[in-house]
Design an enzyme around this catalytic site. Structure first.
Site, PDB file in Angstrom:
ATOM      1  CG  ASP A 461      -2.054   1.008   1.100  1.00 18.52           C
ATOM      2  OD1 ASP A 461      -1.783   2.180   0.770  1.00 18.52           O
ATOM      3  OD2 ASP A 461      -3.213   0.625   1.338  1.00 18.52           O
ATOM      4  CG  ASP A 533      -9.033   3.498  -2.872  1.00 21.96           C
ATOM      5  OD1 ASP A 533      -8.427   3.193  -3.930  1.00 21.96           O
ATOM      6  OD2 ASP A 533      -8.648   4.411  -2.116  1.00 21.96           O
ATOM      7  CB  CYS A 589     -21.110  23.958 -23.014  1.00 26.66           C
ATOM      8  SG  CYS A 589     -22.322  22.619 -23.014  1.00 26.66           S
TER       9      CYS A 589
END
Length: 1029
Positions: A461, A533, A589
């Protein structure tokens, strides 16, 4: 002071409870902060429930247990050690439980349960092997209390809830109230009732259901809707619904938002004595086991009777005890009269009654703790009232001898000692040490995975521990903040089980780490567990497991929702390719000119942040150190090059010379004030100049209608907190990228603002505003007359004096969880000001952080339950189960609660060379290369002696060539879509070694496989005894 909880202080520690707040909300958390909880029983299940409840943030938790720790407890009680044997379980667990949450008072009661003790609490939880007679007695004098009772027996489990005769649920599912924008409101005068029909904009479905109550706001014309009380609706379709009579209301003109009003409901629960007789109260979860769970309802009652009579639990694999238990079940069924009894389930319950499995405790402990939270918060729908769960498919087919006096006794009582030895020899790769990763590692330590001499776990990790992790990643403490997650988690589980063999890495699993996690690494594994995750990482890891034919355990959570999946080579479908999220992307936009939801303004604010405080400083630094920066930028196209180079130049020139580089704090405040004027006044005035409020379309309809909300410019007010908040945050962030110190003193900032000269602005008729993204793209493709401006900028940037006097800038990376860095201050103010421009309801800081920070809601209960189910699938993988009916894919939504376990799907089939194979093609037979060339490709990715050349396979057979490619040409066909040739090639480096490890991946079968992801693998090739030309 642990007795002074968060509610008494009037505050919630949002840093600690950050992710859980997005599940429960502030109001529910405040209600929880007033509740005292008693948890009776501190074996594996009890400590699991206590852990989850303490992390959730109630006022206090008292753990009760009058028994001493024994060897069997170590199979699942993760806060007990061998040194605690013979000591009271509750007392020994107190220190570790207290360290989980500084906001919750935790007490231990080593004495017996009595009425005086119980009356001190609002919510009760009973776990373990309490006798039924005791529960009935407790139920009689606690019928005025909310309570949750849980009993557990090993590989079969039972959950029972009783929240009293009347229990009010304030929010049944915890979802955000549905909201929609109004396109029009029509009074249907053709109908006698004259109902008003509300049509919503078609950008998304309204999400309401029949009987929902809603309120209206910001409606123009038919303003009476804005003042009526919540009204019940009748849904007509996904984009419209009807309300009451609106014939007396004014004519609808434009605009408006309709929002759902959450309605409380009152639920009734039966006491335990009555609920035992009501089979309608059984909540099913595995619909292939309905008969079994009805039988278990009787079997658990029979087990209580057995224990009362024999003063012991049934002995492991004792035929006589199983017969006795089955006889009691038969007696009970003379009253219940079930049509079918699952005798095998009763015998299995008897055989395993002395077992204690950590994964079962984790799953049921998560569910039980979630019910406690519901009782405390009155949020979410409680279980009504029985739930049974079993994992009998985990049981081994062969009997095995039992051992005694080891920390795994509870597990050996179920599976035997030979299986325990096999568990200890496993080599597993865990990717992720966050919430699910911590729970998995805890379970791994308890079951003894990789705890033998030959076993090993590798965990990786790349993240470091933050305060927001502490609420659900229970292996971490406040003193661990800033340390690598994998290191701290590995150390914590070694303390739980000193025999664990575990190595911690801080690598991200992606293509860059394939040198570490290569063929040899995967070859040595028995399996992989994913605690990730994000979808992209899951898809990548899934592909690697397919490539190397390794089983994968996968699980994930989103608030109260969770899922688990076991991917078994040759047997089940894989996780599969990720689903594109592009359909959720907000059109440019819309962000630029036509926002209509708070998500739009928050994304716009994030874009502003990234552009002003990160991208521009990074471009400046690139320009200063990279001689080729300008030429590369010019290759991006005139429009983008002009914007980028202009930003670089203005950032390098000070304000006195026409640039934007500040030299003082006063310059930073001036810049922020002018930027405010540009964004919230000038740009809006320009937009209204191009499209006035009364503008109509070519069809004669109002331009500003539906999802196009007519904006209005703002006027700066130094006494408006949002206005000042923007200036304060923007000025400080601007100073930060130039290393100029700022201040939070609003009085000082106001003094500076008095002397700021804001340039005047006049809208221009030459400005073109695009209505769609397609118009933007077309405009970019057109030739623009930017050459002169670009040449001028090139000349300015080529000036030797510019670089010689310039200083590097300091880009800012967005960090949502640090409240002192002005990042969220800027996002909240910038978004809410734009929302005010467009009359969009503002969002508070908490909601803004979730949306802008893309926070995934999380709670410890769901995480624990998911990790428990993943480890049940691990049992099956280690035993080598090859029946797909043994495995389970799970979806759960604990808020309702709704749990569905189902058999996983088999891999999709297709054909290559007329041989049927799976979507996980571990076996491909190429039959049309000649009779002697019937070659089987398997996924060991091993090719010999390719350093001398490369292998080429075609219909005429194999031959060597001296090219640095390895090619394969296969005739493929799929159903009736015909055949298609495809060619995949993989570079083969020329290395001097005689043994080369290389993977051949056939990743595209063109259109014949309908875009499915396909891999084919090459094993160590055994050449046939033929001459190969």
């Amino acid at each position: 002071d642990c007795e002074c909880n968060m509610t008494e202080k009037g505050e919630i520690d949002e840093g600690f409870y950050s992710r859980q707040l997005y599940v429960l909300g502030h109001e529910a958390m405040h209600r929880m902060g007033t509740v005292n909880v008693l948890i009776a029983g501190m074996r594996g299940l009890g400590v699991e429930i206590a852990k989850n409840v303490i992390l959730s943030g109630v006022k206090s938790v008292t753990v009760q247990d009058e028994c001493q720790a024994v060897w069997t407890d170590l199979s699942s009680q993760f806060f007990l050690k061998e040194s605690h044997l013979g000591q009271n379980r509750a007392t020994c667990s107190l220190q570790q439980l207290s360290a989980l949450n500084p906001h919750v008072r935790v007490l231990a009661h080593p004495g017996p349960l009595d009425e005086d003790l119980i009356l001190q609490f609002q919510v009760l939880n009973f776990s373990g092997q309490d006798k039924l007679s005791k529960k009935l007695r407790l139920n009689l004098f606690n019928n005025a209390l909310k309570k949750e009772v849980k009993t557990l027996w090993f590989i079969c489990s039972q959950l029972f809830c009783d929240f009293g005769e009347e229990f009010e649920v304030l929010d049944q599912d915890g979802e955000m109230p549905a909201s929609a924008m109004i396109q029009s409101v029509v009074n249907m005068t053709l109908f006698q009732a004259n109902p008003g029909v509300v049509f919503c904009t078609d950008d998304r479905k309204h999400g309401f259901s029949d009987g929902s109550k809603v309120f209206f706001s910001q409606v123009q014309g038919m303003t009476e809707l804005n003042s009526i009380s919540p009204v019940e609706i009748k849904v007509r379709d996904s984009y419209s619904f009807s309300i009451g009579d609106t014939s007396a209301f004014s004519t609808y003109e434009r605009g408006g938002v309709v929002t759902e009003v959450k309605q409380p409901c009152m639920l009734t629960f039966k006491p335990l004595s009555e609920a035992l007789l009501d089979y309608q109260l059984l909540k099913m979860n595995d619909y292939g086991k309905i008969s079994r769970h009805k039988t278990l309802h009787l079997a658990f009652q029979a087990l209580h009777g057995f224990v009362k009579k024999e003063q012991r639990l049934p002995r492991p694999r004792s035929q006589s005890d199983a017969d006795a238990l089955l006889a009691i079940v038969g007696e009970l069924n003379t009253v219940t009269q079930l049509e079918q009894l699952d005798e095998a389930a009763v015998r299995s319950l008897s055989y395993t009654a002395q077992g204690d499995l950590a994964p079962i405790n984790a799953f049921i402990g998560g569910l039980a703790a979630q019910e406690v939270i519901k009782a405390c918060s009155r949020k979410f729908t409680p279980l009504q009232q029985w739930l049974y769960f079993d994992a009998l498919e985990c049981l081994p087919e062969d009997e095995d001898h039992l051992a005694e006096c080891t920390r795994y006794d509870g597990q050996i009582a179920v599976f035997g000692s030979a299986f325990q030895e096999k568990l200890e020899m496993q080599k597993y790769f865990l990717v992720g040490a966050g919430a699910i990763g911590c729970e998995l590692l805890k379970n791994f330590a308890l079951i003894g995975l990789s705890a033998g001499e030959e076993g090993h776990i590798t965990v990786t990790d790349m993240d470091f521990i933050e305060k927001s992790n502490l609420n659900r990643q229970f292996l971490f403490r406040s003193q661990d903040i800033g340390k690598p997650k994998s290191d701290v988690a590995a150390k914590a589980v070694r303390e739980m089980n000193p025999r664990m063999k575990i190595t911690a890495h801080q690598n991200r699993l992606d293509a860059d780490s394939e040198g570490v996690y290569d063929y040899n690494f995967f070859k040595g594994l028995n399996g992989v567990a994913a605690a990730l995750d994000n979808v992209e990482a899951r898809v990548y890891l899934d592909g690697r497991c397919i490539q190397h034919q390794k089983p994968l355990l996968e699980g994930g959570t989103l608030g109260c929702q969770g899922h688990t999946l076991a991917v078994v080579p040759h047997l089940t479908e894989s996780y599969g390719p990720g689903t594109s999220s592009s359909n959720e992307a907000i059109p440019l936009c819309t962000l630029k000119n036509f926002p209509h939801r708070i998500e739009h303004t928050l994304q716009w604010a994030r874009d502003q942040f990234e552009g002003l405080f990160k991208q521009t400083p990074e471009n400046v630094n690139l320009f200063l150190r990279d001689e080729g920066f300008v030429e590369r930028t010019l290759g991006l196209g005139d429009a983008e090059a002009l914007e980028t180079l202009a930003g670089v130049w203005s950032s390098l020139k000070d304000m006195g010379s026409g640039g934007q580089r500040p030299t003082s704090w006063e310059d930073c405040v001036s810049w922020a004030r002018c930027k405010w004027e540009t964004l919230y006044n000038n740009d809006i005035r320009q937009l209204l100049h191009c499209f006035p409020p009364e503008e109509v379309t070519s069809a004669g309809l109002p331009f500003w209608s539906g999802s196009k909300r007519c904006p209005h410019p703002l006027t700066f007010d130094p006494n408006n907190n949002t206005h000042m908040g923007y200036v304060e945050a923007a000025a400080n962030l601007y100073g930060l990228i130039y290393r100029i110190e700022g201040t939070r003193d609003w009085a000082a900032i106001r003094n500076i603002l008095e002397n700021v000269q804001v340039p005047s602005f006049t809208p221009k008729s030459s400005v073109k505003i695009h209505l769609t993204d397609e118009e933007m793209d077309e405009e970019k493709e057109k030739e623009r007359d930017d050459a002169a401006q670009l040449e001028e900028l090139k000349g300015k940037l080529a000036s030797p004096s510019l670089k010689s006097s310039a200083m590097r800038m300091y880009p800012t990376n967005f960090e949502k969880d640090d409240d002192s860095n002005f990042h969220m201050d800027y996002i909240v103010a910038a978004s809410n000001l734009r929302a005010e421009n467009y009359d969009i309801p503002a969002a508070d800081r908490h909601q803004s952080k979730r949306i802008a920070g893309r926070i995934i809601p999380a709670i410890a209960t769901t995480t624990a339950a998911v990790a428990g189910l993943m480890c049940l699938e691990l049992y099956k993988l280690v035993q080598g189960h090859q029946k797909i009916s043994s495995y389970r894919t799970t979806y759960m939504y604990l808020a309702i609660p709704h749990i569905v376990l189902s058999q996983p799907c088999r891999p999709q089939h297709f054909e290559v060379s007329n041989i049927s194979i799976h979507l996980q093609p571990f076996l491909v037979t190429v039959s049309d290369c000649g009779g002697y060339m019937d070659t089987i490709y398997k996924g060991f990715s091993h090719i010999q002696d390719l350093s001398r050349g490369a292998l080429r396979q075609c219909r005429s057979g194999f031959r060597f060539g001296y090219r640095q490619k390895c090619c394969s040409c296969i005739k493929g066909c799929c159903n009736d879509r015909g055949s298609c040739d495809f060619l995949c090639s993989t570079e083969v480096p020329g290395v001097p070694s005689s043994l080369l490890t290389k993977t051949l991946v056939f990743s595209q079968l063109l259109s014949v496989i309908r875009s499915a992801k396909v891999f084919a693998h090459t094993s160590k090739i055994c050449w046939p005894k033929h001459n190969i030309a």
